[in-house]
Design a protein around this motif. Sequence first.
Motif, short mmCIF file in Angstrom:
data_model
loop_
_atom_site.label_atom_id
_atom_site.label_comp_id
_atom_site.label_asym_id
_atom_site.label_seq_id
_atom_site.Cartn_x
_atom_site.Cartn_y
_atom_site.Cartn_z
N ALA A 218 -3.35 1.97 -3.42
CA ALA A 218 -2.09 1.22 -3.50
C ALA A 218 -1.27 1.28 -2.22
O ALA A 218 -0.08 0.98 -2.22
N SER A 219 -1.89 1.63 -1.10
CA SER A 219 -1.20 1.66 0.18
C SER A 219 -1.68 0.49 1.04
O SER A 219 -2.87 0.38 1.32
N VAL A 220 -0.76 -0.39 1.43
CA VAL A 220 -1.14 -1.57 2.19
C VAL A 220 -0.92 -1.40 3.70
O VAL A 220 -1.48 -2.14 4.50
N TYR A 221 -0.12 -0.39 4.08
CA TYR A 221 0.17 -0.19 5.51
C TYR A 221 0.24 1.29 5.80
O TYR A 221 0.83 2.08 5.05
N SER A 222 -0.40 1.71 6.90
CA SER A 222 -0.41 3.10 7.31
C SER A 222 0.65 3.34 8.37
O SER A 222 0.62 2.73 9.45
N GLY A 223 1.60 4.22 8.05
CA GLY A 223 2.63 4.54 9.01
C GLY A 223 2.12 5.38 10.17
O GLY A 223 2.68 5.35 11.27
N GLU A 224 1.04 6.12 9.94
CA GLU A 224 0.50 6.99 10.99
C GLU A 224 -0.23 6.17 12.06
O GLU A 224 -0.01 6.36 13.25
N SER A 225 -1.12 5.29 11.61
CA SER A 225 -1.90 4.49 12.56
C SER A 225 -1.24 3.15 12.87
O SER A 225 -1.72 2.42 13.74
N HIS A 226 -0.16 2.85 12.16
CA HIS A 226 0.55 1.58 12.36
C HIS A 226 -0.41 0.38 12.24
O HIS A 226 -0.46 -0.49 13.11
N SER A 227 -1.15 0.36 11.15
CA SER A 227 -2.11 -0.72 10.91
C SER A 227 -2.22 -0.96 9.41
O SER A 227 -1.82 -0.12 8.59
N TRP A 228 -2.78 -2.11 9.07
CA TRP A 228 -2.97 -2.45 7.66
C TRP A 228 -4.11 -1.61 7.07
O TRP A 228 -5.07 -1.28 7.75
N GLU A 229 -3.98 -1.29 5.79
CA GLU A 229 -4.93 -0.41 5.12
C GLU A 229 -5.94 -1.21 4.29
O GLU A 229 -5.57 -1.79 3.27
N LYS A 230 -7.17 -1.29 4.73
CA LYS A 230 -8.29 -1.81 3.95
C LYS A 230 -7.91 -3.09 3.21
O LYS A 230 -7.88 -3.15 1.97
N LEU A 231 -7.65 -4.13 3.97
CA LEU A 231 -7.20 -5.39 3.39
C LEU A 231 -8.29 -6.06 2.54
O LEU A 231 -7.97 -6.87 1.67
N ALA A 232 -9.55 -5.75 2.81
CA ALA A 232 -10.61 -6.35 1.99
C ALA A 232 -10.46 -5.93 0.53
O ALA A 232 -10.66 -6.75 -0.39
N ASN A 233 -10.10 -4.68 0.29
CA ASN A 233 -9.88 -4.23 -1.08
C ASN A 233 -8.71 -4.98 -1.73
O ASN A 233 -8.75 -5.31 -2.91
N TRP A 234 -7.67 -5.24 -0.95
CA TRP A 234 -6.53 -5.98 -1.47
C TRP A 234 -6.92 -7.43 -1.78
O TRP A 234 -6.41 -8.03 -2.73
N GLN A 235 -7.82 -7.99 -0.99
CA GLN A 235 -8.28 -9.34 -1.28
C GLN A 235 -9.04 -9.39 -2.61
O GLN A 235 -8.82 -10.27 -3.43
N TYR A 236 -9.97 -8.44 -2.80
CA TYR A 236 -10.72 -8.42 -4.04
C TYR A 236 -9.81 -8.14 -5.23
O TYR A 236 -9.99 -8.70 -6.32
N MET A 237 -8.81 -7.27 -5.04
CA MET A 237 -7.87 -6.98 -6.12
C MET A 237 -7.09 -8.24 -6.50
O MET A 237 -6.83 -8.50 -7.68
N THR A 238 -6.70 -9.03 -5.49
CA THR A 238 -5.98 -10.27 -5.76
C THR A 238 -6.86 -11.24 -6.53
O THR A 238 -6.39 -11.96 -7.44
N MET A 239 -8.15 -11.28 -6.19
CA MET A 239 -9.08 -12.13 -6.94
C MET A 239 -9.10 -11.74 -8.41
O MET A 239 -8.97 -12.60 -9.30
N TYR A 240 -9.24 -10.45 -8.70
CA TYR A 240 -9.26 -9.98 -10.08
C TYR A 240 -7.93 -10.25 -10.78
O TYR A 240 -7.89 -10.55 -11.98
N LEU A 241 -6.82 -10.15 -10.04
CA LEU A 241 -5.50 -10.35 -10.62
C LEU A 241 -5.39 -11.73 -11.26
O LEU A 241 -4.92 -11.87 -12.40
N PHE A 242 -5.83 -12.76 -10.56
CA PHE A 242 -5.67 -14.11 -11.08
C PHE A 242 -6.66 -14.40 -12.20
O PHE A 242 -6.35 -15.19 -13.10
N TYR A 243 -7.84 -13.78 -12.16
CA TYR A 243 -8.72 -13.92 -13.31
C TYR A 243 -8.15 -13.20 -14.53
O TYR A 243 -8.33 -13.64 -15.68
N GLY A 244 -7.45 -12.10 -14.29
CA GLY A 244 -6.77 -11.43 -15.39
C GLY A 244 -5.68 -12.29 -15.99
O GLY A 244 -5.51 -12.36 -17.22
N LEU A 245 -4.90 -12.97 -15.14
CA LEU A 245 -3.88 -13.89 -15.64
C LEU A 245 -4.52 -15.03 -16.44
O LEU A 245 -3.96 -15.47 -17.45
N SER A 246 -5.68 -15.49 -15.99
CA SER A 246 -6.39 -16.52 -16.73
C SER A 246 -6.77 -16.03 -18.12
O SER A 246 -6.66 -16.76 -19.11
N GLY A 247 -7.22 -14.77 -18.20
CA GLY A 247 -7.56 -14.21 -19.51
C GLY A 247 -6.35 -14.10 -20.43
O GLY A 247 -6.44 -14.37 -21.63
#
Length: 285
Positions: free
Chosen positions: A75-104
Amino acid sequence: MSSFKGNALRGTFFLFFGLWWSVKYPLKYLSQKLNADSQASRWIQKLDVLEGAAKAFFALAGMLAEQFVPSSPHASVYSGESHSWEKLANWQYMTMYLFYGLSGIVDVLSHSPLKLSLGLDRLLLSVAMCIEGFLFCFHDYNNAAVDQHLHSLLLIAIFGGALCTLMEVFLRDHTILEFFRTSFFILQGSWFWQIGFVLSPPWGGPGWDQTDRGNLMILTICFFWHYAAALVITTANSIFSRWYKKACQANLGNMDVELDCGFCIRKTSKSSDPVLLSVDGVDEK
């Protein structure tokens, strides 16, 4: 998750619903052809509610897997230590599941006392598929040609299914549209498994060579083999249901036909029962 397990999880999600639809829709039209009573209609509605609940449950499981397995961003989207985004591919897949969940959820609410507008369930499913497609369009493939080609082919199944589902908003219960939506879902599921085997083989070791142009050609061929298999599966279930319907009409007559999905279909007779009259035409007292 871009690992084999992540692709296998996504593939199982789409395969489950695609295979289920390939059985559900022929059975539904079988009940209509056999003049099913209201009890069968109630069972179909219950199956639709269970289907929506299962879609929401599997989507929630996918969201949790994308966020809370050991290699996920937790559940972390941004790293304060490295000043970079955290594993955005996982967030993309999570977003995909989110909208299929809304469809259900909309599938379940469509059969609730809220009386949602007819076609809203198909519209949300189409939106979920379009969002999935756009997420893969703007996915970072790190200049990996094979990876990008695999997901570019996947877009054919995604947007093809989205188009069919959008048309179902206006053409409800259209057999051809449901047939192709089902085949595209099966294609997505099998192709996600193929992506897992190509990029992250479960037996370990590196995936396919990203610089070999021959890999792009054979994968394109394999993609349409996958679709041929999806069409065969969907067609086989439809043919079997049609054959079963004709067998019931020819051999069972007015008898009750019990289906495997748990409800009973009664074929009604259009002709009334004959009336017996006395020989003289009047009743004797």
